[in-house]
Design a protein around this motif. Structure first.
Motif, mmCIF file in Angstrom:
data_model
loop_
_atom_site.group_PDB
_atom_site.id
_atom_site.type_symbol
_atom_site.label_atom_id
_atom_site.label_comp_id
_atom_site.label_asym_id
_atom_site.label_seq_id
_atom_site.Cartn_x
_atom_site.Cartn_y
_atom_site.Cartn_z
ATOM 1 N N SER A 24 0.849 -1.189 0.000
ATOM 2 C CA SER A 24 0.000 0.000 0.000
ATOM 3 C C SER A 24 0.883 1.237 0.000
ATOM 4 O O SER A 24 2.036 1.198 0.424
ATOM 5 C CB SER A 24 -0.913 0.012 1.236
ATOM 6 N N ALA A 25 0.343 2.338 -0.486
ATOM 7 C CA ALA A 25 1.103 3.576 -0.540
ATOM 8 C C ALA A 25 1.378 4.096 0.864
ATOM 9 O O ALA A 25 0.621 3.844 1.805
ATOM 10 C CB ALA A 25 0.344 4.623 -1.353
ATOM 11 N N ILE A 26 2.465 4.824 1.003
ATOM 12 C CA ILE A 26 2.869 5.391 2.290
ATOM 13 C C ILE A 26 2.402 6.832 2.368
ATOM 14 O O ILE A 26 2.545 7.594 1.409
ATOM 15 C CB ILE A 26 4.400 5.323 2.451
ATOM 16 N N ASP A 27 1.832 7.191 3.503
ATOM 17 C CA ASP A 27 1.423 8.575 3.736
ATOM 18 C C ASP A 27 2.643 9.372 4.197
ATOM 19 O O ASP A 27 3.161 9.169 5.284
ATOM 20 C CB ASP A 27 0.326 8.630 4.799
ATOM 21 N N LEU A 28 3.094 10.280 3.343
ATOM 22 C CA LEU A 28 4.305 11.038 3.662
ATOM 23 C C LEU A 28 4.086 12.073 4.747
ATOM 24 O O LEU A 28 5.046 12.627 5.282
ATOM 25 C CB LEU A 28 4.834 11.740 2.404
ATOM 26 N N ALA A 29 2.827 12.357 5.087
ATOM 27 C CA ALA A 29 2.568 13.416 6.069
ATOM 28 C C ALA A 29 3.247 13.115 7.395
ATOM 29 O O ALA A 29 3.705 14.016 8.102
ATOM 30 C CB ALA A 29 1.072 13.589 6.268
ATOM 31 N N GLN A 30 3.353 11.845 7.745
ATOM 32 C CA GLN A 30 3.946 11.488 9.032
ATOM 33 C C GLN A 30 5.441 11.785 9.074
ATOM 34 O O GLN A 30 6.051 11.835 10.132
ATOM 35 C CB GLN A 30 3.716 10.014 9.318
ATOM 36 N N TYR A 31 6.052 11.964 7.881
ATOM 37 C CA TYR A 31 7.484 12.228 7.833
ATOM 38 C C TYR A 31 7.808 13.702 7.663
ATOM 39 O O TYR A 31 8.970 14.073 7.568
ATOM 40 C CB TYR A 31 8.128 11.443 6.688
ATOM 41 N N ALA A 32 6.796 14.539 7.591
ATOM 42 C CA ALA A 32 7.040 15.963 7.331
ATOM 43 C C ALA A 32 7.725 16.615 8.524
ATOM 44 O O ALA A 32 7.322 16.410 9.669
ATOM 45 C CB ALA A 32 5.720 16.680 7.039
ATOM 46 N N PRO A 33 8.773 17.416 8.289
ATOM 47 C CA PRO A 33 9.419 18.122 9.392
ATOM 48 C C PRO A 33 8.465 19.119 10.027
ATOM 49 O O PRO A 33 7.528 19.608 9.388
ATOM 50 C CB PRO A 33 10.583 18.844 8.715
ATOM 51 N N VAL A 34 8.694 19.412 11.273
ATOM 52 C CA VAL A 34 7.894 20.401 11.986
ATOM 53 C C VAL A 34 8.600 21.742 11.902
ATOM 54 O O VAL A 34 9.738 21.873 12.345
ATOM 55 C CB VAL A 34 7.712 19.998 13.464
ATOM 56 N N PRO A 35 7.988 22.770 11.303
ATOM 57 C CA PRO A 35 8.674 24.053 11.186
ATOM 58 C C PRO A 35 8.876 24.707 12.541
ATOM 59 O O PRO A 35 8.040 24.590 13.437
ATOM 60 C CB PRO A 35 7.731 24.885 10.299
ATOM 61 N N ALA A 36 10.005 25.383 12.666
ATOM 62 C CA ALA A 36 10.277 26.124 13.892
ATOM 63 C C ALA A 36 9.314 27.301 13.999
ATOM 64 O O ALA A 36 8.790 27.785 12.996
ATOM 65 C CB ALA A 36 11.710 26.627 13.887
ATOM 66 N N PRO A 37 9.028 27.775 15.224
ATOM 67 C CA PRO A 37 8.140 28.937 15.381
ATOM 68 C C PRO A 37 8.668 30.126 14.596
ATOM 69 O O PRO A 37 9.868 30.370 14.536
ATOM 70 C CB PRO A 37 8.171 29.191 16.886
ATOM 71 N N ARG A 38 7.765 30.863 13.994
ATOM 72 C CA ARG A 38 8.161 32.004 13.186
ATOM 73 C C ARG A 38 8.028 33.282 14.004
ATOM 74 O O ARG A 38 6.949 33.578 14.515
ATOM 75 C CB ARG A 38 7.288 32.101 11.936
ATOM 76 N N PRO A 39 9.093 34.078 14.108
ATOM 77 C CA PRO A 39 8.989 35.346 14.820
ATOM 78 C C PRO A 39 7.981 36.261 14.145
ATOM 79 O O PRO A 39 7.764 36.171 12.931
ATOM 80 C CB PRO A 39 10.418 35.918 14.703
#
Length: 488
Positions: free
Chosen positions: A374-389
């Protein structure tokens, strides 16, 4: 740009950038050989075999940024070994790689002339007879975006207030009002270059239409200086003020010089259904496969695309964690499975503040599932962006911790002078490019002064704060034992 080697002819082809300063050529009269040229060297001896200059005396920053691509052209019963280069002008140059002559002919056409005292524009520029220019090369007030009434009104008011004007291809910066450059210094063809399908006889190129602005103002000493170089003619959401498409992928039949198809590349989610066919600014290249597909990331909408190489229809798309400012590749594994791999992430902005997250690069591989997979959901591998000032565009943030174990401090650590760096250094190639190399305080001072002479905005006090900040966080390491500074 990179070099391209042709083993059959023993030649190496090198694209040459534009001369400094990009918009002011008073101190360099003439055509400025070999700038803005493709040069062919004997690979064994280094001897110059031929050169072709795509822009004479460049004062509009339309250099060649990508390695040429090779393709054999079948014409009038002959096979012509050719190369293709698409510089930032958006003009496709198809040259016989044995001689450097345009395969479909060319003509020198008159272009607008500079009104800056002491500047001597080239009276003409070379235009291939085929293909027609791939990117937009002129803009008027009638070409302002109508994607939304709000965007149109804002852009039209900017046009009027700044007395904007464009007089057609190769319009030089003027002493009157604000000059608009089309397709823009980040537009046309750029880093990605051209991919080819030798069986179909097509080459594929992605272009952006991103008008930029600048002006010449009195310098107080009887001359003129550049002001506001690389300004962006964007709406309040950061999208180009010109009518879409803002990004396209185009197929050219190399055997005839005709455009086979052109399709919007990317979507602008800010505009809902109206943004589905706008295309987006893009930076990165494509690959063409023997199976009849063209794969490309490149777009600011963080998507990976596949187009039918025969028709230009988009047949597949996938969402990426970040824009893929890169060129994909394909290979066959030991099992016989075919893979398509794309490096995701990139070096900051494509001239759209707030549209990029500067991630550490992530390598993503795709393959057709085998039976039972089955296809893999890439969302689980997405980096978490740092807080933006507050007030800082997304392109100045870096990836935080993620499930891949990749993490980074923000590109610019918090500290006095940070906002000055963003406003002074973030308008052209992006902050990540500006801080790619460490320098001594004197080195930073000299670079900042050079950038100010090209139009970077800031008085002496601001320049001093920028120098101090960059010296503190991006200075030369004084000893091997010195701890790593934040963001490096």
């Amino acid at each position: 740009g990179g070099a391209t080697v042709d083993p059959a002819t023993g030649l190496v082809f090198i694209p040459i950038g534009n001369p400094d300063d990009s918009y002011n050529g008073i101190d360099r009269p003439g055509n400025n050989y070999y700038a803005n040229s493709i040069i062919a060297l004997d690979a064994n001896t280094g001897k110059l075999k031929w050169f072709y200059q795509m822009t004479h005396h460049d004062i509009t920053d339309v250099d060649a940024a990508a390695a040429p691509s090779l393709i054999d052209i079948h014409r009038n019963g002959q096979v012509i070994p050719a190369l293709v280069e698409v510089p930032k002008s958006g003009i496709a140059f198809i040259l016989d790689r044995r001689t450097g002559k345009p395969v479909f002919g060319e003509e020198e056409r008159p272009i607008p002339q500079s009104d800056v005292p002491g500047e001597h524009s080239s009276p003409t520029q070379p235009f291939p007879l085929k293909p027609e220019p791939l990117a937009r090369m002129r803009i008027s007030r009638d070409d302002i975006t109508t994607v939304t009434p709000e965007a149109h009104d804002y852009c039209a008011a900017s046009w009027d207030k700044q007395q904007m004007h464009n007089d057609g291809p190769y319009t030089p910066v003027s002493t009157k009002g604000t000059t608009v450059f089309a397709p823009g210094t980040s537009g046309g063809g750029n880093w990605g270059g051209v991919s080819t399908d030798p069986h179909l006889g097509y080459f594929f190129v992605n272009v952006s239409n991103m008008p930029t602005t600048s002006r010449m103002v009195p310098d107080g000493a009887g001359g003129y200086k550049l002001q506001g170089a690389y300004g962006r003619f964007n709406d309040t959401k950061g999208w180009p003020c010109v009518r879409p498409p803002w990004g396209e992928i185009i197929a050219v039949n190399a055997n005839t010089g005709d455009i086979a198809w052109r399709s919007p590349l990317g979507v602008s989610d800010d505009f809902g259904a109206a943004g589905k066919s706008t295309g987006t600014p893009n930076l990165g290249g494509s690959i063409a496969t023997a199976g009849g597909l063209v794969f490309i990331g490149a777009t600011v909408d963080s998507r990976f695309h596949a187009f039918d190489s025969h028709t230009g229809k988009e047949v597949w798309t996938a969402t990426l964690p970040a824009p893929a400012v890169s060129t994909p590749l394909t290979f066959q594994g030991k099992s016989g499975r075919q893979y398509v791999v794309v490096p995701d992430g990139g070096p900051g902005t494509i001239g759209m503040p707030g549209r990029f997250l500067s991630y550490h690069a992530i390598l993503i591989a795709y393959a057709l599932p085998k039976a039972g997979e089955s296809a893999i959901d890439l969302a689980q591998y997405a980096p978490v962006p740092a807080p933006r000032p507050p007030g800082v565009g997304n392109q100045f943030a870096a990836a935080g911790p993620s499930s891949l174990g990749t993490g980074a401090e923000p590109i610019l650590p918090a500290g006095e002078g940070r906002e000055d760096v963003i406003s002074m250094c973030g308008q052209c190639h992006g902050v990540s490019t500006a801080v790619a190399n460490r320098r001594s305080p004197d080195g930073w001072r000299d670079l900042i002064q050079d950038m100010r002479s090209r139009g970077a905005q800031g008085d002496d006090a601001k320049a001093g704060r920028v120098r101090d900040y960059l010296s503190r966080y991006f200075g030369l390491l004084t000893s091997p034992a010195e701890p790593k500074t934040p963001g490096r």
